[in-house]
Write a protein that holds these residues in place. Structure first.
Motif, PDB file in Angstrom:
ATOM      1  N   ARG A  89       0.836  -1.209   0.000  1.00 32.45           N
ATOM      2  CA  ARG A  89       0.000   0.000   0.000  1.00 32.45           C
ATOM      3  C   ARG A  89       0.866   1.252   0.000  1.00 32.45           C
ATOM      4  O   ARG A  89       0.567   2.222  -0.691  1.00 32.45           O
ATOM      5  CB  ARG A  89      -0.946  -0.004   1.200  1.00 32.45           C
ATOM      6  CG  ARG A  89      -2.106  -0.956   1.041  1.00 32.45           C
ATOM      7  CD  ARG A  89      -3.193  -0.721   2.058  1.00 32.45           C
ATOM      8  NE  ARG A  89      -2.747  -0.664   3.443  1.00 32.45           N
ATOM      9  CZ  ARG A  89      -2.553  -1.714   4.224  1.00 32.45           C
ATOM     10  NH1 ARG A  89      -2.774  -2.933   3.755  1.00 32.45           N
ATOM     11  NH2 ARG A  89      -2.156  -1.574   5.462  1.00 32.45           N
TER      12      ARG A  89
ATOM     13  N   TRP B 106       0.907   4.119  -2.887  1.00 30.39           N
ATOM     14  CA  TRP B 106       0.715   5.548  -2.631  1.00 30.39           C
ATOM     15  C   TRP B 106       1.888   6.348  -3.186  1.00 30.39           C
ATOM     16  O   TRP B 106       1.706   7.412  -3.787  1.00 30.39           O
ATOM     17  CB  TRP B 106       0.569   5.819  -1.136  1.00 30.39           C
ATOM     18  CG  TRP B 106      -0.828   5.711  -0.627  1.00 30.39           C
ATOM     19  CD1 TRP B 106      -1.299   4.798   0.269  1.00 30.39           C
ATOM     20  CD2 TRP B 106      -1.945   6.544  -0.965  1.00 30.39           C
ATOM     21  NE1 TRP B 106      -2.639   5.008   0.499  1.00 30.39           N
ATOM     22  CE2 TRP B 106      -3.058   6.078  -0.239  1.00 30.39           C
ATOM     23  CE3 TRP B 106      -2.120   7.629  -1.813  1.00 30.39           C
ATOM     24  CZ2 TRP B 106      -4.305   6.653  -0.329  1.00 30.39           C
ATOM     25  CZ3 TRP B 106      -3.375   8.206  -1.909  1.00 30.39           C
ATOM     26  CH2 TRP B 106      -4.458   7.726  -1.173  1.00 30.39           C
TER      27      TRP B 106
ATOM     28  N   ALA C 201      -6.049  13.054  -2.163  1.00 29.45           N
ATOM     29  CA  ALA C 201      -6.627  11.792  -1.684  1.00 29.45           C
ATOM     30  C   ALA C 201      -5.871  11.284  -0.460  1.00 29.45           C
ATOM     31  O   ALA C 201      -6.477  10.786   0.496  1.00 29.45           O
ATOM     32  CB  ALA C 201      -6.601  10.743  -2.793  1.00 29.45           C
TER      33      ALA C 201
ATOM     34  N   ASP D  55      -6.908  13.338   2.457  1.00 29.23           N
ATOM     35  CA  ASP D  55      -8.254  12.959   2.893  1.00 29.23           C
ATOM     36  C   ASP D  55      -8.203  11.691   3.739  1.00 29.23           C
ATOM     37  O   ASP D  55      -8.908  11.567   4.737  1.00 29.23           O
ATOM     38  CB  ASP D  55      -9.179  12.740   1.687  1.00 29.23           C
ATOM     39  CG  ASP D  55      -9.545  14.036   0.991  1.00 29.23           C
ATOM     40  OD1 ASP D  55      -9.361  15.112   1.605  1.00 29.23           O
ATOM     41  OD2 ASP D  55     -10.004  13.971  -0.171  1.00 29.23           O
ATOM     42  N   GLU D  56      -7.376  10.746   3.305  1.00 27.86           N
ATOM     43  CA  GLU D  56      -7.249   9.464   4.007  1.00 27.86           C
ATOM     44  C   GLU D  56      -6.510   9.629   5.343  1.00 27.86           C
ATOM     45  O   GLU D  56      -6.860   9.012   6.341  1.00 27.86           O
ATOM     46  CB  GLU D  56      -6.504   8.469   3.115  1.00 27.86           C
ATOM     47  CG  GLU D  56      -6.439   7.081   3.642  1.00 27.86           C
ATOM     48  CD  GLU D  56      -7.734   6.327   3.469  1.00 27.86           C
ATOM     49  OE1 GLU D  56      -8.006   5.469   4.322  1.00 27.86           O
ATOM     50  OE2 GLU D  56      -8.467   6.596   2.503  1.00 27.86           O
TER      51      GLU D  56
ATOM     52  N   ASP E  17      -1.689   4.906  11.229  1.00 35.60           N
ATOM     53  CA  ASP E  17      -3.118   4.680  11.026  1.00 35.60           C
ATOM     54  C   ASP E  17      -3.509   3.291  11.499  1.00 35.60           C
ATOM     55  O   ASP E  17      -4.604   3.079  12.015  1.00 35.60           O
ATOM     56  CB  ASP E  17      -3.472   4.866   9.546  1.00 35.60           C
ATOM     57  CG  ASP E  17      -4.952   4.801   9.300  1.00 35.60           C
ATOM     58  OD1 ASP E  17      -5.687   5.515  10.008  1.00 35.60           O
ATOM     59  OD2 ASP E  17      -5.379   4.042   8.424  1.00 35.60           O
TER      60      ASP E  17
ATOM     61  N   GLY F 210      -7.907   2.804   9.026  1.00 33.69           N
ATOM     62  CA  GLY F 210      -8.364   3.067   7.670  1.00 33.69           C
ATOM     63  C   GLY F 210      -7.743   2.075   6.726  1.00 33.69           C
ATOM     64  O   GLY F 210      -6.790   1.401   7.049  1.00 33.69           O
ATOM     65  N   SER F 211      -8.270   2.008   5.540  1.00 32.29           N
ATOM     66  CA  SER F 211      -7.750   1.032   4.592  1.00 32.29           C
ATOM     67  C   SER F 211      -6.387   1.444   4.085  1.00 32.29           C
ATOM     68  O   SER F 211      -5.537   0.620   3.857  1.00 32.29           O
ATOM     69  CB  SER F 211      -8.713   0.849   3.430  1.00 32.29           C
ATOM     70  OG  SER F 211      -8.717   2.007   2.614  1.00 32.29           O
ATOM     71  N   GLY F 212      -6.168   2.757   3.883  1.00 30.83           N
ATOM     72  CA  GLY F 212      -4.893   3.201   3.368  1.00 30.83           C
ATOM     73  C   GLY F 212      -4.687   2.807   1.931  1.00 30.83           C
ATOM     74  O   GLY F 212      -3.621   2.981   1.382  1.00 30.83           O
ATOM     75  N   GLN F 213      -5.668   2.266   1.284  1.00 21.41           N
ATOM     76  CA  GLN F 213      -5.570   1.794  -0.083  1.00 21.41           C
ATOM     77  C   GLN F 213      -5.902   2.935  -1.030  1.00 21.41           C
ATOM     78  O   GLN F 213      -6.908   3.584  -0.877  1.00 21.41           O
ATOM     79  CB  GLN F 213      -6.566   0.639  -0.296  1.00 21.41           C
ATOM     80  CG  GLN F 213      -6.440  -0.039  -1.634  1.00 21.41           C
ATOM     81  CD  GLN F 213      -5.183  -0.862  -1.732  1.00 21.41           C
ATOM     82  OE1 GLN F 213      -4.616  -1.261  -0.738  1.00 21.41           O
ATOM     83  NE2 GLN F 213      -4.735  -1.092  -2.929  1.00 21.41           N
TER      84      GLN F 213
END
Length: 196
Positions: free
Chosen positions: A108, A112, A127, A130-131, A174, A178-181
């Protein structure tokens, strides 16, 4: 002596052979712990009281004395509860759940980073923010620009690695929150993350 249940005729505890197999399994675990490098050992869910025994077994060069110290370490490990031993085995297991989660987090972070260096870097940065609202926008943007400059100048990838470390730190902080994807990524890691 394990005895039999008077009513059912079933044996009350594990057989001597089962106890021996379990003890030998813990002995193998102790041998593996002594052979691990210190960096990997620090990441394992070990009790602080076990670390001096591991260090002592490493220092001993005599074969018999080392074997005796490893047996003592195994005795200390057998005093741990089953959940702690299972967590330790899982952390050591290459195919274990902890290793899969760590590999998924690594992928991941790489996704990113590549997205931040892609053509639509501003949207990727938005994005990411936001994550991970706590991310440092200015630092990440600076690292992305430095990475692109390094690539053009054919320099060593110092900023490239630093950008990875920055994103990885965000994912580690995190945790499972959260997914972090990255959006739109339908890789195997995305499927693994969905299972979590």
């Amino acid at each position: 002596m394990r005895g039999k249940d008077e009513d059912t005729g079933d044996f009350l505890g594990p057989s001597r052979s089962a106890q021996r197999r379990e003890a030998l399994d813990v002995l193998e675990l102790a041998k593996l712990l002594v052979e691990l490098d210190p960096g990997r050992l620090a990441k394992l869910p070990l009790g602080e009281h076990l670390l001096p025994h591991i260090a002592q077994a490493r220092r001993i060069s005599s074969n018999i004395a080392r074997k005796r110290e490893i047996a003592f370490l195994a005795k200390q490990l057998r005093r741990e509860d089953d959940d702690a031993l299972d967590a330790l085995r899982d952390a050591l297991d290459v195919d274990g759940e902890a290793a899969r989660l760590d590999t998924a987090r690594l992928h991941r972070a790489e996704a990113w980073r590549e997205r931040l260096l892609g053509e639509d870097a501003d949207a990727a940065l938005s994005a990411l923010l936001d994550e991970f609202p706590g991310a440092d926008r200015q630092r990440i943007r600076q690292l992305a620009r430095n990475t692109l400059a390094e690539r053009k100048a054919n320099k060593p990838p110092r900023a490239f690695r630093e950008l990875y470390r920055e994103v990885r730190a965000l994912l580690d902080a995190d945790g499972a929150g959260g997914s972090g994807q990255p959006a739109g990524d339908e890789s195997e890691d995305g499927l693994l993350q969905e299972r979590l």
